[in-house]
Design a protein around this motif. Sequence first.
Motif, mmCIF file in Angstrom:
data_model
loop_
_atom_site.group_PDB
_atom_site.id
_atom_site.type_symbol
_atom_site.label_atom_id
_atom_site.label_comp_id
_atom_site.label_asym_id
_atom_site.label_seq_id
_atom_site.Cartn_x
_atom_site.Cartn_y
_atom_site.Cartn_z
ATOM 1 N N GLU A 146 0.991 4.092 -3.107
ATOM 2 C CA GLU A 146 0.745 5.538 -3.059
ATOM 3 C C GLU A 146 1.938 6.303 -3.599
ATOM 4 O O GLU A 146 1.789 7.343 -4.234
ATOM 5 N N HIS A 147 3.118 5.771 -3.345
ATOM 6 C CA HIS A 147 4.318 6.451 -3.816
ATOM 7 C C HIS A 147 4.434 6.369 -5.332
ATOM 8 O O HIS A 147 4.706 7.345 -6.011
ATOM 9 N N ARG A 188 0.273 9.671 -5.119
ATOM 10 C CA ARG A 188 -0.363 10.508 -4.126
ATOM 11 C C ARG A 188 0.471 10.789 -2.888
ATOM 12 O O ARG A 188 0.598 11.916 -2.470
ATOM 13 N N GLY A 189 1.071 9.756 -2.313
ATOM 14 C CA GLY A 189 1.758 9.996 -1.040
ATOM 15 C C GLY A 189 3.213 10.323 -1.218
ATOM 16 O O GLY A 189 4.075 9.785 -0.540
ATOM 17 N N ALA A 229 -4.668 -0.750 -6.630
ATOM 18 C CA ALA A 229 -5.233 -0.365 -5.331
ATOM 19 C C ALA A 229 -6.368 -1.300 -4.958
ATOM 20 O O ALA A 229 -6.513 -1.695 -3.801
ATOM 21 N N GLN A 258 0.818 -1.212 0.000
ATOM 22 C CA GLN A 258 0.000 0.000 0.000
ATOM 23 C C GLN A 258 0.850 1.259 0.000
ATOM 24 O O GLN A 258 0.601 2.182 -0.764
#
Lengths: 515, 115
Positions: free
Chosen positions: A294-295, A299-300, B86, A290
């Motif tokens: 995101e990386h 997004r993160g 995701a 997770q």
Amino acid sequence: LSLDKLPIKRLDSIEENGNERFPLDVDYDEKRVSLIRRIDFAWAIWQWQGMVENLQLAHQELSVIIDFINTVETNDAVTVASMTRPKSLPNEALSDLAVSAATKLQCYRQVGKYFKQSAKAFEQQVAREARFYGALIRLQQNWKVKRQRGNEGFTFDLFDNSYDQGRSSSMSTVRVNHDAAGMLAINVSPELCHSLQFGFVSETGIESSSDEECVKKTHSLLRDVHQAIFNEQVFDLVNREAFNTSTGFTLTGIRENYLQLSLGQGTSVYLSLVSTGQSNSTCYEIYIQQIYHEHIFGRGSEKGSYLLSHFFMSLAHRIFSTKILAELENVVFKVPYLQLISNPTWHSRGSSWTLFMEVPPSILRGKRQFWTKVVVIDDCISVKAEGSPNVSGLFKGKSEDTHSINKYDCNLADLPVIILQQVASQIINWLYHEALMVGIKANRDFLCLSFELEQGETLGLVANVDPKDSDGCISWSLVMEDSEVQKLHTNRKFLGPLSLELLYATLIDLIAFVS
Amino acid sequence: MDSQGQTTSLQRLQNVEKRIVKVLELAGGVMDELASPVGPRKDLVQNHCLEFMQLIKDIQVTLRDEIKSACEYRPFEKCDYGPRIANEIGFKKVEYVMSQLEAMKQTINEYNAAA
């Protein structure tokens, strides 16, 4: 009758000198020929002669015509003005008509047969292609389909722009093939075994299943390949980070598709790419996927290259929390009137629990629930507990205003003691208030509730905490003290661990004794 | 004619192919009729030809529409591969949580059984 020739030779002539001349010997055929010659053919020769002459004339005319035709053909001097066929005779015309009609009918039959055969072949091809394209269009709803050059074949493109180009996977392009029945099939080869993947069988196994199953199976294969590519990317990023940063962990081992790291305090972990059949998803694997997802997908991205540190600190916190939970459970197990509640923090490096104590109801409605809170962030423990009440805050509603909050930082070893002390103190507070409610004046210390007797003596209820006590960690004693000669004459009666009901009863007794 | 809303583009094109097969069959039928030794039945040939022309017209109309709408189709404009991963991660989370709940349920059952 046949006459034999006498062997007498006929005399041909005699000469004056008496020589006899005989005729020459002639054989049979020659004799015949000479006899034939003696026949008069004059009339026949005459007719023959005429035919020969006619033919010669005809030959001459033909030669002229041929020359003429040749001249006309070369177009030098003359061209053809018109040609007329000789008029055909009626029977010739009819037979021509019959032949052409029959030929036409035959052609129609052949063309009819050709059309029907074509229709059938086309129908079969259409049916085959309908299955193939039907499957392809369903899969295209989820996966990128690219057409090969030269009209030959399709591929599924699993490549993602967000991925690092450095480790571009050969798995990214999956050819679309046909199986023996013309249905769509993909060939995910066993070489993918060494990465995150399975050794899946090629198209030969799929023929017997329905089209629906084929599409589902193909889709499932593509999903697996897609995830495998992602996992390779994650592993690469982790690999890179393990070499560049070393906050919170040490790289202790490297193999192909395998990393081993030490987190300190005797904890070692590994991360590896294995065949899907072998791997069993743990929460850590999911979590690392997770945070890297995101990386990678944008997004993160503030965390940047500290993802791995963050992950391992989360892991370390998790391990530490487990130890804390064990201690808390131990305490709660031994103290029957304590309840343990976990508080979700939604943070991977923070955990929190609350210990509740509910005291028995009394005639007067006082406060009944007391809490002690344990908060852990990374490896720092802090304990908050409701303490003694503020008078001014009593009229307000909230617990934070009515009671002071005791706050402590502690380590794992001291945690049980501190909690027990807080709980004992809360019990003392409760008893103190119950006493106040009935109008008895009492004195309160952290772990002691005392009453004044005549003659200056004090009678007190004292709490004692010991986390290792197997009977119950909070035990009580009655202490009689002579205030003038403090602690010189101390009578102590050990009561042991008491339930809250018993404590309340004890308080009532004490009150009755005192008043 | 199928209305555009009820069928997909692929289905409409597949119907065109079926019509082509029918057209070929009709042509074959007409030829067979013409090749008949007693001569063709006029009404049969006429019906076949009418149907033939109608089908050709249908094919043309459908193809024209499909070609026009095909120009508007842009394959895979928005790539959903990222959200797909995701989703896969989310799926694994659900699986994991379910396994944990299952274990909890078992613990409760054991507790109840022992009690």
